[in-house]
Design a protein around this motif. Sequence first.
Motif, PDB file in Angstrom:
ATOM      1  N   LEU A   1      -3.773  -0.184  -6.407  1.00  0.00           N
ATOM      2  CA  LEU A   1      -4.977   0.279  -5.734  1.00  0.00           C
ATOM      3  C   LEU A   1      -6.000   0.678  -6.791  1.00  0.00           C
ATOM      4  CD1 LEU A   1      -3.517   2.479  -2.848  1.00  0.00           C
ATOM      5  CD2 LEU A   1      -4.576   0.234  -2.673  1.00  0.00           C
TER       6      LEU A   1
ATOM      7  N   ARG B   1       9.009   1.424  -6.011  1.00  0.00           N
ATOM      8  CA  ARG B   1       9.280   2.048  -4.710  1.00  0.00           C
ATOM      9  C   ARG B   1      10.631   2.730  -4.656  1.00  0.00           C
ATOM     10  NH1 ARG B   1       6.711  -2.262  -0.497  1.00  0.00           N
ATOM     11  NH2 ARG B   1       4.616  -2.014  -1.308  1.00  0.00           N
TER      12      ARG B   1
ATOM     13  N   THR C   1       7.166   6.060  -7.192  1.00  0.00           N
ATOM     14  CA  THR C   1       5.734   6.293  -7.298  1.00  0.00           C
ATOM     15  C   THR C   1       4.929   5.204  -6.580  1.00  0.00           C
ATOM     16  OG1 THR C   1       5.977   5.222  -9.442  1.00  0.00           O
ATOM     17  CG2 THR C   1       5.798   7.605  -9.436  1.00  0.00           C
ATOM     18  N   ALA C   2       5.544   4.061  -6.366  1.00  0.00           N
ATOM     19  CA  ALA C   2       4.972   2.993  -5.528  1.00  0.00           C
ATOM     20  C   ALA C   2       3.531   2.624  -5.852  1.00  0.00           C
ATOM     21  CB  ALA C   2       5.104   3.372  -4.049  1.00  0.00           C
ATOM     22  N   GLU C   3       3.210   2.483  -7.128  1.00  0.00           N
ATOM     23  CA  GLU C   3       1.839   2.074  -7.463  1.00  0.00           C
ATOM     24  C   GLU C   3       1.639   0.574  -7.215  1.00  0.00           C
ATOM     25  OE1 GLU C   3       3.871   3.447  -9.730  1.00  0.00           O
ATOM     26  OE2 GLU C   3       2.927   5.177 -10.665  1.00  0.00           O
ATOM     27  N   LEU C   4       2.690  -0.203  -7.432  1.00  0.00           N
ATOM     28  CA  LEU C   4       2.543  -1.657  -7.333  1.00  0.00           C
ATOM     29  C   LEU C   4       2.801  -2.128  -5.906  1.00  0.00           C
ATOM     30  CD1 LEU C   4       4.475  -2.721 -10.556  1.00  0.00           C
ATOM     31  CD2 LEU C   4       2.018  -2.572 -10.268  1.00  0.00           C
ATOM     32  N   PHE C   5       2.062  -3.157  -5.486  1.00  0.00           N
ATOM     33  CA  PHE C   5       2.330  -3.755  -4.186  1.00  0.00           C
ATOM     34  C   PHE C   5       1.932  -5.222  -4.232  1.00  0.00           C
ATOM     35  CE2 PHE C   5      -1.990  -4.098  -2.436  1.00  0.00           C
ATOM     36  CZ  PHE C   5      -2.688  -3.212  -3.244  1.00  0.00           C
ATOM     37  N   VAL C   6       2.318  -5.934  -3.174  1.00  0.00           N
ATOM     38  CA  VAL C   6       1.965  -7.348  -3.076  1.00  0.00           C
ATOM     39  C   VAL C   6       0.766  -7.446  -2.149  1.00  0.00           C
ATOM     40  CG1 VAL C   6       2.729  -9.635  -2.364  1.00  0.00           C
ATOM     41  CG2 VAL C   6       4.360  -8.027  -3.355  1.00  0.00           C
TER      42      VAL C   6
ATOM     43  N   ASP D   1       0.301   8.958   5.294  1.00  0.00           N
ATOM     44  CA  ASP D   1       0.685  10.362   5.389  1.00  0.00           C
ATOM     45  C   ASP D   1       1.501  10.626   6.657  1.00  0.00           C
ATOM     46  OD1 ASP D   1       0.453  12.691   3.976  1.00  0.00           O
ATOM     47  OD2 ASP D   1      -1.056  13.500   5.351  1.00  0.00           O
TER      48      ASP D   1
ATOM     49  N   GLU E   1       4.938   9.011   6.388  1.00  0.00           N
ATOM     50  CA  GLU E   1       5.712   9.375   5.187  1.00  0.00           C
ATOM     51  C   GLU E   1       5.955   8.174   4.282  1.00  0.00           C
ATOM     52  OE1 GLU E   1       9.158  11.754   6.223  1.00  0.00           O
ATOM     53  OE2 GLU E   1       8.009  12.544   7.912  1.00  0.00           O
ATOM     54  N   LEU E   2       4.890   7.434   4.051  1.00  0.00           N
ATOM     55  CA  LEU E   2       4.961   6.265   3.161  1.00  0.00           C
ATOM     56  C   LEU E   2       3.975   6.467   2.024  1.00  0.00           C
ATOM     57  CD1 LEU E   2       4.727   3.424   5.833  1.00  0.00           C
ATOM     58  CD2 LEU E   2       6.795   4.187   4.678  1.00  0.00           C
ATOM     59  N   ASN E   3       4.065   5.572   1.041  1.00  0.00           N
ATOM     60  CA  ASN E   3       3.018   5.521   0.034  1.00  0.00           C
ATOM     61  C   ASN E   3       1.917   4.614   0.568  1.00  0.00           C
ATOM     62  OD1 ASN E   3       3.849   6.944  -2.551  1.00  0.00           O
ATOM     63  ND2 ASN E   3       5.686   5.785  -2.035  1.00  0.00           N
TER      64      ASN E   3
ATOM     65  N   VAL F   1      -0.873  -0.861   2.587  1.00  0.00           N
ATOM     66  CA  VAL F   1      -1.778  -1.921   2.139  1.00  0.00           C
ATOM     67  C   VAL F   1      -1.016  -3.248   2.049  1.00  0.00           C
ATOM     68  CG1 VAL F   1      -3.311  -2.686   0.296  1.00  0.00           C
ATOM     69  CG2 VAL F   1      -3.162  -0.281   0.835  1.00  0.00           C
TER      70      VAL F   1
ATOM     71  N   THR G   1       0.317   2.332  -0.755  1.00  0.00           N
ATOM     72  CA  THR G   1       0.481   0.922  -1.142  1.00  0.00           C
ATOM     73  C   THR G   1       1.389   0.174  -0.177  1.00  0.00           C
ATOM     74  OG1 THR G   1       2.241   1.593  -2.637  1.00  0.00           O
ATOM     75  CG2 THR G   1       0.081   1.242  -3.605  1.00  0.00           C
ATOM     76  N   GLN G   2       2.327   0.881   0.441  1.00  0.00           N
ATOM     77  CA  GLN G   2       3.217   0.208   1.397  1.00  0.00           C
ATOM     78  C   GLN G   2       2.447  -0.222   2.642  1.00  0.00           C
ATOM     79  OE1 GLN G   2       6.076   3.547   0.800  1.00  0.00           O
ATOM     80  NE2 GLN G   2       7.621   2.000   1.221  1.00  0.00           N
TER      81      GLN G   2
ATOM     82  N   PRO H   1       6.707  10.362  -1.480  1.00  0.00           N
ATOM     83  CA  PRO H   1       5.320   9.891  -1.354  1.00  0.00           C
ATOM     84  C   PRO H   1       4.290  10.892  -1.867  1.00  0.00           C
ATOM     85  CG  PRO H   1       6.526   9.529   0.690  1.00  0.00           C
ATOM     86  CD  PRO H   1       7.428  10.331  -0.198  1.00  0.00           C
ATOM     87  N   LYS H   2       4.626  12.184  -1.857  1.00  0.00           N
ATOM     88  CA  LYS H   2       3.674  13.174  -2.345  1.00  0.00           C
ATOM     89  C   LYS H   2       4.014  13.631  -3.760  1.00  0.00           C
ATOM     90  CE  LYS H   2       2.365  14.916   2.169  1.00  0.00           C
ATOM     91  NZ  LYS H   2       1.459  13.769   2.313  1.00  0.00           N
TER      92      LYS H   2
END
Lengths: 162, 586
Positions: free
Chosen positions: B189, B167, B172-177, A50, A53-55, A60, A57-58, B407-408
């Motif tokens: 997540l 991204r 929406t950036a749900e996926l990550f490594v 927050d 200003e990232l998601n 994590v 997941t970025q 992001p929101k």
Amino acid sequence: MSALSPEIREKIISYYGRYPNKQAITLPALHMVQEAYNCVSREAINEIADLLELNPTQVVDTMTFYGFFRDEHHPLGKKRVWVCRSLSCMLRGGDELLAEVCDRLHLRPGQTTPDGEMTLELAECLGACDGAPCILINDELQLKVGVEEVLALAKPQGGSKS
Amino acid sequence: MPSLFINSVEIEVQPKENIVQAARRAGVEIPHYCWHPDLSVVASCRMCLVEAGTKKDDGTVAMQPRLVPACQTPATPNTVVVTDSPKVKSSQAQTLEYLLLNHPLDCSICDQAGECYLQDYTYQFGKAESRLDEPKVQRQDKYYIGEQIALFTDRCVMCTRCVRFTREYSGTAELFVTSRGSVEEIEVLPGQPCDNKLAGNVVDLCPVGALCSKDFLYKKRVWWLKSADSVCQLCSTGCSITVDQSESKVERVRPRENPQAQGSFMCDDGRFGWKFAHSENRIRAPRIGRASHGQVASPQLTTIGAPTNAVEQYSMSVNQSTPLATATVSDLTFADPWPGLINHLQSVLKQSAQDHPTKTLAVFSPFMTCEEAYLLADYLKKTNPKITLAMGPVPVVGEDDTYPKGPKGQSPAAEKTRFTIRAEKAPNRLGVEAVLQHFQKSIVNDEQWLSSMELNPFETVLVVGNSPAEWLNDETVSKLRRAGKLIVVDILENNLTHAADVVIPGVSFVEKEGTVVNHAGLAQTFHPAIRCSDGTRPDVRTYMELSGRSGLYHGPTIRAEMASVIPAFAAFETGELGELGKRVFS
């Protein structure tokens, strides 16, 4: 209830101007949070995201890239003890030291004693080959250590730093 | 003009191109996994390594000693690229061997087999055998990645296209490594699966069989699929798509790259929006008399032999001399109900145009193709110019949904928008309006004709629906019901067809040919992927026969005719709009 104290939030915000973008503060922020809370919880991740200003997941993504950071299910003990396993230490009994400590404490590298006193970690070279086998207790280097010295760290108030 | 050299072939430099793109123009395919033209460059898969150097002014060439990733190297003037040297080939074979170290050999049960870049590149650039003696690392499959997406973790080559897509494109950036090195995996997540409206694209982006569509999973081997170029009809963006079918059943829909329409991707509404074509609720035969009347034989029923209810919609005609109630099996003969229907319609419309032309209304739908609208409008106005041609309601749901999200979840600024799911949920408002504008001289909108229905109802009303969802609300239908004769063309049974006196089955976009004009005035032709559902036939054929035109419907001929009749469609002149369509109005 905020997962981050106002001081940490302010400290993260104070870093804004230091880097070309806010995403670059992810790593310093993770360090600040782990130092203060012995782990980086999901709530903390959300709040860092927050602020930057990232998601989430970025954050994590970066956090899990480095084995250094712990989530709330694997918090660090009071002392983080890194046993060096590079060549010099190995030749001087580092392997046996680690095996004995693991055996006596019923721990594997990466695990924490049940009372939360000590977390045992493996370190690649600590750069103190002249004092092999060596360990790092949090940020403090200790040279030519024996099994008993390491075991003492697992006891409450044991060791040179608590 | 400055140029560069790909394997000694000289080509012109084009701005903002990398070596992969430039090589493609020179007819050389440089293999790559992680690079995609719409995503950021990470140069992580190392599959596109090539030799590169510079041609100097004195004509000598200085090659760099190391290999460079083609995706990350700009194609600048005087660049010299070699993609077929032993050094490059060795690198490609080694990279593939590395990527295949832990890749399971489960091609026989993998959905991607047949369109897999690991298979293709191994065949072209790899080695036949592996030197690995160790057991392969096995990982847990992740069916929880998304409602429509499953991750077969051990097939993944970590190109991270999917992560970058969520991204950079959906935002929406749900996926990550998670983690790194030999234990890194694609992850979501807990409780936050990849369920955004563009999520299905990650399956298309995945160059291997790691991300699979649950909807298509284990349904069909891809080599049995036959494809047709089509256009999505679920909103006014009009995404170019490819419809894959087998044995006249649509199996999946994929986006087809079209920079003029939508780019490289499509939304999940469209991706799964074709299913109404195979709905149980399809109208499968023409019908005279209202469905709610049940089996009671209306006089017309026996004359044209169209059964009334859905159960009996098998084109059985009854011997005219035998009343239905006493008909025996031998009296029932299979017959084509269409000629009777066409005759009936012709006489009804002719009578209506003669008796009360100003009380005859035809409501056009934004789901019609330009050709359908033209043929029907042309026929009706030739029958009597006083017949009113009107536009039906254009469905609008919410507001335009734009991506990438912040992001929101906030929508992006207009100039940063990369994809829009439009609120206008119809494919061809502009095209149909252009036809109506020509024949009626003005657009009679639904408010206007609905208010006339209330005060001074039309006698005969022809309504074309063809919407994949219920199109008119009950209030509108009850107003339409005030017409003496209500004729409806529609695909699915709905409140409107239940109220109609004559129901003509229409067909969905996967079964017909036609042209639609999207929100920006881009006209695109789509082609039939499957045969018309049993008992139905293309709407254009009905309109052709109604108007007494001879011969079979031929799209290009009708479009060329439209170009000569309606100035707005001048771009239809040749009848062909090409794969990517033409802009007809701006």
